[in-house]
Design a protein around this motif. Structure first.
Motif, PDB file in Angstrom:
ATOM      1  N   ASN A 120       7.284  18.998  -4.866  1.00 14.99           N
ATOM      2  CA  ASN A 120       7.873  17.678  -4.657  1.00 14.99           C
ATOM      3  C   ASN A 120       6.822  16.707  -4.135  1.00 14.99           C
ATOM      4  O   ASN A 120       5.722  17.093  -3.794  1.00 14.99           O
ATOM      5  N   SER A 121       7.205  15.448  -4.091  1.00 18.73           N
ATOM      6  CA  SER A 121       6.316  14.391  -3.610  1.00 18.73           C
ATOM      7  C   SER A 121       7.062  13.551  -2.584  1.00 18.73           C
ATOM      8  O   SER A 121       8.286  13.475  -2.607  1.00 18.73           O
ATOM      9  N   SER A 122       6.306  12.906  -1.697  1.00 20.19           N
ATOM     10  CA  SER A 122       6.929  11.988  -0.747  1.00 20.19           C
ATOM     11  C   SER A 122       6.115  10.699  -0.728  1.00 20.19           C
ATOM     12  O   SER A 122       4.899  10.720  -0.912  1.00 20.19           O
ATOM     13  N   LEU A 123       6.817   9.586  -0.522  1.00 25.45           N
ATOM     14  CA  LEU A 123       6.178   8.277  -0.582  1.00 25.45           C
ATOM     15  C   LEU A 123       6.353   7.521   0.717  1.00 25.45           C
ATOM     16  O   LEU A 123       7.436   7.495   1.293  1.00 25.45           O
ATOM     17  N   LEU A 124       5.271   6.897   1.146  1.00 26.05           N
ATOM     18  CA  LEU A 124       5.278   6.006   2.299  1.00 26.05           C
ATOM     19  C   LEU A 124       4.827   4.643   1.788  1.00 26.05           C
ATOM     20  O   LEU A 124       3.773   4.530   1.155  1.00 26.05           O
ATOM     21  N   ARG A 125       5.638   3.610   2.018  1.00 26.53           N
ATOM     22  CA  ARG A 125       5.291   2.253   1.574  1.00 26.53           C
ATOM     23  C   ARG A 125       4.900   1.436   2.794  1.00 26.53           C
ATOM     24  O   ARG A 125       5.677   1.301   3.735  1.00 26.53           O
ATOM     25  N   LEU A 126       3.686   0.887   2.752  1.00 27.41           N
ATOM     26  CA  LEU A 126       3.154   0.089   3.845  1.00 27.41           C
ATOM     27  C   LEU A 126       2.789  -1.299   3.331  1.00 27.41           C
ATOM     28  O   LEU A 126       2.740  -1.523   2.121  1.00 27.41           O
ATOM     29  N   HIS A 127       2.487  -2.200   4.249  1.00 22.12           N
ATOM     30  CA  HIS A 127       2.010  -3.532   3.894  1.00 22.12           C
ATOM     31  C   HIS A 127       0.765  -3.807   4.734  1.00 22.12           C
ATOM     32  O   HIS A 127       0.676  -3.403   5.884  1.00 22.12           O
ATOM     33  N   TYR A 128      -0.196  -4.501   4.130  1.00 20.25           N
ATOM     34  CA  TYR A 128      -1.411  -4.836   4.868  1.00 20.25           C
ATOM     35  C   TYR A 128      -1.854  -6.254   4.522  1.00 20.25           C
ATOM     36  O   TYR A 128      -1.612  -6.751   3.442  1.00 20.25           O
ATOM     37  N   LEU A 138       0.877  -1.160   0.000  1.00 20.93           N
ATOM     38  CA  LEU A 138       0.000   0.000   0.000  1.00 20.93           C
ATOM     39  C   LEU A 138       0.917   1.212   0.000  1.00 20.93           C
ATOM     40  O   LEU A 138       1.746   1.369   0.901  1.00 20.93           O
ATOM     41  N   PHE A 139       0.797   2.044  -1.007  1.00 21.29           N
ATOM     42  CA  PHE A 139       1.658   3.208  -1.155  1.00 21.29           C
ATOM     43  C   PHE A 139       0.838   4.463  -0.888  1.00 21.29           C
ATOM     44  O   PHE A 139      -0.268   4.607  -1.403  1.00 21.29           O
ATOM     45  N   VAL A 140       1.395   5.360  -0.079  1.00 25.81           N
ATOM     46  CA  VAL A 140       0.761   6.652   0.187  1.00 25.81           C
ATOM     47  C   VAL A 140       1.700   7.702  -0.354  1.00 25.81           C
ATOM     48  O   VAL A 140       2.785   7.932   0.192  1.00 25.81           O
ATOM     49  N   LEU A 141       1.282   8.323  -1.438  1.00 22.70           N
ATOM     50  CA  LEU A 141       2.092   9.329  -2.124  1.00 22.70           C
ATOM     51  C   LEU A 141       1.463  10.697  -1.900  1.00 22.70           C
ATOM     52  O   LEU A 141       0.298  10.909  -2.243  1.00 22.70           O
ATOM     53  N   THR A 142       2.222  11.597  -1.297  1.00 26.20           N
ATOM     54  CA  THR A 142       1.760  12.970  -1.120  1.00 26.20           C
ATOM     55  C   THR A 142       2.346  13.780  -2.262  1.00 26.20           C
ATOM     56  O   THR A 142       3.566  13.903  -2.375  1.00 26.20           O
ATOM     57  N   VAL A 143       1.470  14.285  -3.115  1.00 25.34           N
ATOM     58  CA  VAL A 143       1.892  15.002  -4.314  1.00 25.34           C
ATOM     59  C   VAL A 143       1.703  16.494  -4.074  1.00 25.34           C
ATOM     60  O   VAL A 143       0.586  16.965  -3.901  1.00 25.34           O
ATOM     61  N   GLY A 144       2.825  17.211  -4.048  1.00 25.97           N
ATOM     62  CA  GLY A 144       2.783  18.658  -3.890  1.00 25.97           C
ATOM     63  C   GLY A 144       3.153  19.345  -5.191  1.00 25.97           C
ATOM     64  O   GLY A 144       3.503  18.690  -6.175  1.00 25.97           O
ATOM     65  N   GLU A 145       3.085  20.661  -5.204  1.00 26.69           N
ATOM     66  CA  GLU A 145       3.445  21.406  -6.412  1.00 26.69           C
ATOM     67  C   GLU A 145       4.923  21.253  -6.727  1.00 26.69           C
ATOM     68  O   GLU A 145       5.311  21.152  -7.881  1.00 26.69           O
TER      69      GLU A 145
END
Length: 174
Positions: A156-164, A147-154
């Motif tokens: 830059n972006s940041s990614l959090l990789r999770l498992h469920y 499960l990837f949570v990508l925060t997309v800004g004007e």
């Protein structure tokens, strides 16, 4: 004295204007990306979810039910649609079927805020993440628990990789 009062008013108005302008930190979209859940072996072209896949889809829905999802994107394949269906029912959002990745990227980039869920495939999710400014990554074929949570800004972006759920697919009783 009248000039000082006028300048003070202009200064206060200018300060309020700067405070009320939208800042780039507030213009962010959260994109939650998941590969479709476990699929059956047949039919090979467009298999449905297995029982384990249906359980994973339900788990995804319960995890994201209160996350503020306001858009869901799926592919034309039933496995992505079936993965997203329990979440769509819970949050009352109709999934949008997209077959063109560039159209999907443009739709996400056009948003100024909100929470978007994308259910894709092991080969398309890494491309989508990279196109939205995230890092390059790979998803192995037997992995359904990412499960990837990508925060997309004007800027830059940041990614959090999770498992469920279970880390390995449960073999189907065929």
């Amino acid at each position: 004295m009248k000039m000082k009062s006028h300048i003070l008013r202009l200064f206060v108005i200018a300060c309020l204007g700067v405070l009320l302008l939208p800042h780039s930190a507030y213009c962010q979209v959260t994109v939650i990306l998941s590969r479709h859940a476990e699929k059956a072996a047949t039919p090979p072209k467009d298999p449905p979810l297995t029982e384990a896949g249906k359980k994973r889809a339900d788990l995804l829905a319960s995890m994201l039910a209160d996350s503020g999802v306001d858009a869901i994107y799926v592919t034309e394949y039933q496995r992505t649609q079936q993965t997203a269906a329990p979440l769509a029912d819970r949050v009352h959002v109709k999934p949008t079927v997209v077959s063109d990745m560039q159209q999907l990227i443009a739709a996400i980039r056009a948003r100024k805020n909100g929470v978007v869920v994308v259910v894709g495939h092991s080969n398309t999710l890494p491309e989508i993440i990279a196109a939205l400014g995230g890092p390059k990554l790979k998803i192995a074929d037997p992995e359904y628990n990412n499960l990837f949570v990508l925060t997309v800004g004007e800027a830059n972006s940041s990614l959090l990789r999770l498992h469920y759920g279970d880390s390995m697919p449960v073999p189907s009783p065929n």
